[in-house]
Design a protein around this motif. Structure first.
Motif, PDB file in Angstrom:
ATOM      1  N   ASP A  67       2.319   1.729  -3.474  1.00 22.10           N
ATOM      2  CA  ASP A  67       1.284   2.202  -4.392  1.00 22.10           C
ATOM      3  C   ASP A  67       1.013   3.688  -4.208  1.00 22.10           C
ATOM      4  N   SER A  68       0.944   4.135  -2.958  1.00 26.74           N
ATOM      5  CA  SER A  68       0.667   5.558  -2.717  1.00 26.74           C
ATOM      6  C   SER A  68       1.842   6.434  -3.173  1.00 26.74           C
ATOM      7  N   ARG A  70       0.838  -1.213   0.000  1.00 30.85           N
ATOM      8  CA  ARG A  70       0.000   0.000   0.000  1.00 30.85           C
ATOM      9  C   ARG A  70       0.867   1.255   0.000  1.00 30.85           C
ATOM     10  N   GLU A  71       1.950   1.249   0.783  1.00 30.51           N
ATOM     11  CA  GLU A  71       2.855   2.405   0.820  1.00 30.51           C
ATOM     12  C   GLU A  71       3.515   2.620  -0.536  1.00 30.51           C
ATOM     13  N   GLN A  99       1.684   6.640  -6.931  1.00 28.33           N
ATOM     14  CA  GLN A  99       0.570   7.499  -7.332  1.00 28.33           C
ATOM     15  C   GLN A  99       0.970   8.973  -7.217  1.00 28.33           C
TER      16      GLN A  99
END
Length: 121
Positions: free
Chosen positions: A105-106, A102-103, A109
């Motif tokens: 991916d952020s 998740r980290e 992004q």
């Protein structure tokens, strides 16, 4: 909780086997010495305790633990704005992998965002 109970069971098993017959012997017939290490359960406020096993048992435990995605992994992270204070975070190995993804991916992004002149970022 299950990990803690399992650790206690292994400790009791090691203690009873150390006091009675020890089948772990090396090639020369000598008993394999036990190795004691400090371990900590993942429960909040848990204090380290000593666990004694033979080198072969420690190696087998380490190998089995590495394969288990539900094992509890605790890490210490520094508190933001304070160099001396840190706190303990405990999650399963699978949860650590999910959080890391998740980290990533952020961050990706944020890096893909395009700033337009006059439009702001």
């Amino acid at each position: 909780m299950l990990h803690f109970a399992l650790s206690i069971a292994v400790t009791l098993l090691a203690a009873t086997s150390a006091s009675s017959f020890n089948p772990a012997t090396d090639a020369q017939g000598k008993a394999d010495p036990t190795v004691c290490k400090k371990v900590v359960s993942a429960e909040p406020g848990a204090k380290p305790y000593q666990m004694c096993m033979t080198k072969a048992e420690w190696a087998a435990k380490k190998k089995a633990d590495a394969k288990n995605p539900n094992r509890i992994v605790c890490r210490y992270e520094d508190s933001t704005g304070n160099r001396l204070k840190s706190y303990k975070i405990c999650m399963t190995a699978a949860e650590w992998i999910d959080q890391r993804q998740r980290e990533r991916d952020s961050i990706e992004q944020i890096q893909r965002k395009v700033c337009v002149a006059g439009g702001g970022c």
